[in-house]
Structure formats: C-alpha cells, structure tokens
Write a protein that holds these residues in place. Structure first.
Motif, PDB file in Angstrom:
ATOM      1  N   TYR A 139       0.791  -1.335  -0.127  1.00 40.07           N
ATOM      2  CA  TYR A 139       0.137   0.214   0.085  1.00 40.07           C
ATOM      3  C   TYR A 139       0.799   1.348  -0.101  1.00 40.07           C
ATOM      4  O   TYR A 139       0.647   2.156  -0.657  1.00 40.07           O
ATOM      5  CB  TYR A 139      -0.743   0.018   0.983  1.00 40.07           C
ATOM      6  CG  TYR A 139      -1.589   1.365   1.159  1.00 40.07           C
ATOM      7  CD1 TYR A 139      -3.004   1.567   0.269  1.00 40.07           C
ATOM      8  CD2 TYR A 139      -1.390   2.301   2.111  1.00 40.07           C
ATOM      9  CE1 TYR A 139      -3.437   2.867   0.407  1.00 40.07           C
ATOM     10  CE2 TYR A 139      -2.108   3.461   1.923  1.00 40.07           C
ATOM     11  CZ  TYR A 139      -3.185   3.636   1.214  1.00 40.07           C
ATOM     12  OH  TYR A 139      -3.656   5.066   1.210  1.00 40.07           O
ATOM     13  N   ASN A 143       0.673   4.189  -2.819  1.00 39.57           N
ATOM     14  CA  ASN A 143       0.162   5.432  -2.289  1.00 39.57           C
ATOM     15  C   ASN A 143       1.235   6.532  -2.696  1.00 39.57           C
ATOM     16  O   ASN A 143       0.924   7.599  -3.160  1.00 39.57           O
ATOM     17  CB  ASN A 143      -0.245   5.447  -0.591  1.00 39.57           C
ATOM     18  CG  ASN A 143      -0.442   6.802  -0.221  1.00 39.57           C
ATOM     19  OD1 ASN A 143      -1.447   7.403  -0.831  1.00 39.57           O
ATOM     20  ND2 ASN A 143       0.363   7.191   0.667  1.00 39.57           N
ATOM     21  N   HIS A 147       0.397   9.531  -5.396  1.00 43.43           N
ATOM     22  CA  HIS A 147       0.527  10.885  -4.832  1.00 43.43           C
ATOM     23  C   HIS A 147       1.501  11.695  -5.486  1.00 43.43           C
ATOM     24  O   HIS A 147       1.140  12.780  -6.032  1.00 43.43           O
ATOM     25  CB  HIS A 147       1.055  10.746  -3.282  1.00 43.43           C
ATOM     26  CG  HIS A 147      -0.009  11.105  -2.392  1.00 43.43           C
ATOM     27  ND1 HIS A 147      -0.221  12.339  -1.812  1.00 43.43           N
ATOM     28  CD2 HIS A 147      -0.884  10.425  -1.870  1.00 43.43           C
ATOM     29  CE1 HIS A 147      -1.509  12.420  -0.986  1.00 43.43           C
ATOM     30  NE2 HIS A 147      -1.686  10.955  -1.072  1.00 43.43           N
TER      31      HIS A 147
END
Ligand SMILES: *[C@@H]1O[C@H](CO)[C@@H](O)[C@H](O)[C@H]1NC(C)=O
Ligand SMILES: CC(=O)N[C@H]1CO[C@H](CO)[C@@H](O)[C@@H]1O
Length: 239
Positions: A139, A143, A147
């Motif tokens: 994750y 992420n 981002h």
C-alpha cells in the motif's frame, strides 16, 4: 585468540545485519519502481489516448500519442526514487525490532519470534518486518506512486502546464479538431476553444488516481500491483 575474535564478531554481526540499510534500501525501492513501470506506462497510455479521443480528434499521428505525456513521464522518472524511498523507509519501516516481552514487561529488550527475519510481527527496519507487513508495504508503494502522479497532474503544477502547452501547440499546428469544428458549421472562437481544452485537460488529468487504482486491480489487495511472492523472496535475499 582466534576464538575471542570470532565470538566478538558473532556478537556484533546481528546488530550490523539486522536492518535494511544501504543496498537493501536501494534494491527494494528500485524493485518497486521497476515493477511499477508497467502500470504507470498503462496509465500514461490511457491518458494520452483520452487526449487523442477527446481533445485532438482527427489528429494525424506524426508522433505516438504517449509522447503527449512526455513531461509527466520524465518528471515521474526523476522524482519516483526519492519519494518512494522516503515513504517506505524513514517514514515507516525503521528502527530496531527488539521489544520487551509482554509476559515480562520489566525484562530486557528481546527479539520477538521471527525477528529480525524472516517474518517479524513488529514494525521495524528489517526484511522480516517488511515481509510480515507486506500488505502495508504494498500500500505504501501504491500510495507514494499515486500521490506523486496526482501531484504532477494537478493544474497548478508546472508538469501539468507543460503537458497542456504541448497539447495546445499540437492543436495550433493543425493536429486538432478542425473537422469537427467545420462540421458544426461554425468557427469556434479561439478563446472559447482554449477554455474548452483547459476544461477537457483538467477532466482527463483528474482521472490519474482512479485509473491507477483500477489498473492495480482495486484497493482490495491491489492484486495487479502486488507481486507478493517474488517481492517477498527478493526482500529476504537481503540479510
Ligand atoms: C500517502 O502518501 C502521501 C504522500 O507521500 C502521504 O502524505 C500520506 O500520509 C500517505 N497516506 C497514507 C494513508 O499512508
Ligand atoms: C512483474 C514484475 O516486474 N515483477 C518483478 C517485481 O520485482 C521482483 C523483485 O525485483 C522481481 O522478482 C519480479 O520479477
């Protein structure tokens, strides 16, 4: 004498090796970046194809659509390593694994079973901890990648603006939607057309997050951006 040296060495050794440092940090970060090359390229292709379908209809293919995303591609390539390394290591997997035994809270700090390797159930900076908390690691990689890309694809970002400029100049050079405009029977005022392009670009680039999520197979386990078996083996190849 030799035995003394050897036993000193053995005592010191675990402290040296029981952490992902140096080569291990570089290797694991690069492995994720390299694995993400495929989903990220799929994403850029989808975005470029959207631009061609919606903004540059009737574009003549002098260059492949993906080249429209070149500013995004090169910005991502430059930034990916630093942001991913930072997200994985100092931000999450760091520190010693030793804990006080819950049965003996005043006792010494000891390695919980499985620590530092190969499967360590406390969050710390070793390969074993990364293997145990692999869903978290997966994750974090997703992420951080998302981002970074969402940031570049935001209208106030200069990378976004470079992509938009490229598309506007593509339209000016005649690769744009001329036939559609003619078919509509009116000449579209320049200013209007420009606003339309801006609106369309915001919409297309605004899909970065949801598209990447979909390419990765959804947030439930990110099955297409997991590489769990090979990645765990690779992580444990570091001491
Ligand atoms: C996702 O990544 C961003 C940027 O690195 C970070 O600020 C944020 O805390 C992360 N979110 C989670 C839930 O880890
Ligand atoms: C699909 C893919 O690229 N998988 C690779 C992910 O990274 C690990 C570790 O480097 C490789 O072993 C996989 O082949």
């Amino acid at each position: 004498m030799q035995i003394a040296i050897l036993s000193t060495f053995l005592l010191v050794l675990p402290a040296i090796v029981a952490a992902c440092e140096g080569e291990c940090i570089i290797g694991i970060t690069n492995a994720f970046i390299s694995n993400y090359t495929v989903p990220v390229n799929i994403l850029f292709e989808q975005l470029a194809n959207e631009v061609v379908a919606k903004v540059l209809t009737n574009r003549r293919y002098a260059s492949p659509p993906i080249s429209l995303m070149e500013p995004l591609l090169s910005a991502y390539r430059k930034a990916a390593y630093a942001s991913l390394e930072n997200a994985i290591f100092p931000s999450y997997f760091h520190g010693k694994c030793q804990r006080r035994d819950p049965e003996n809270p005043d006792g010494p700090f000891v390695n919980p079973p499985g620590c530092p390797n190969p499967n360590c159930p406390v969050v710390c900076g070793t390969p074993g901890s990364m293997v145990h908390f692999y869903p978290k690691l997966r994750y974090i990689a997703f992420n951080a990648t998302r981002h970074q890309l969402v940031d570049f694809a935001s209208p106030e970002n200069e990378v976004y603006q470079a992509v938009e400029r490229g598309i506007v100049s593509e339209i000016k050079s005649g690769g744009g939607r001329r036939n559609t405009v003619r078919a509509a029977g009116t000449r579209m005022p320049k200013q209007w057309r420009r606003e339309q392009v801006k609106r369309q670009m915001r919409e297309i680039m605004g899909q970065v997050s949801s598209r990447l999520e979909k390419i990765c197979g959804g947030m439930h386990g990110l099955p297409k951006c997991s590489w769990e078996k090979e990645m765990k083996e690779f992580i444990l190849s570091y001491p």
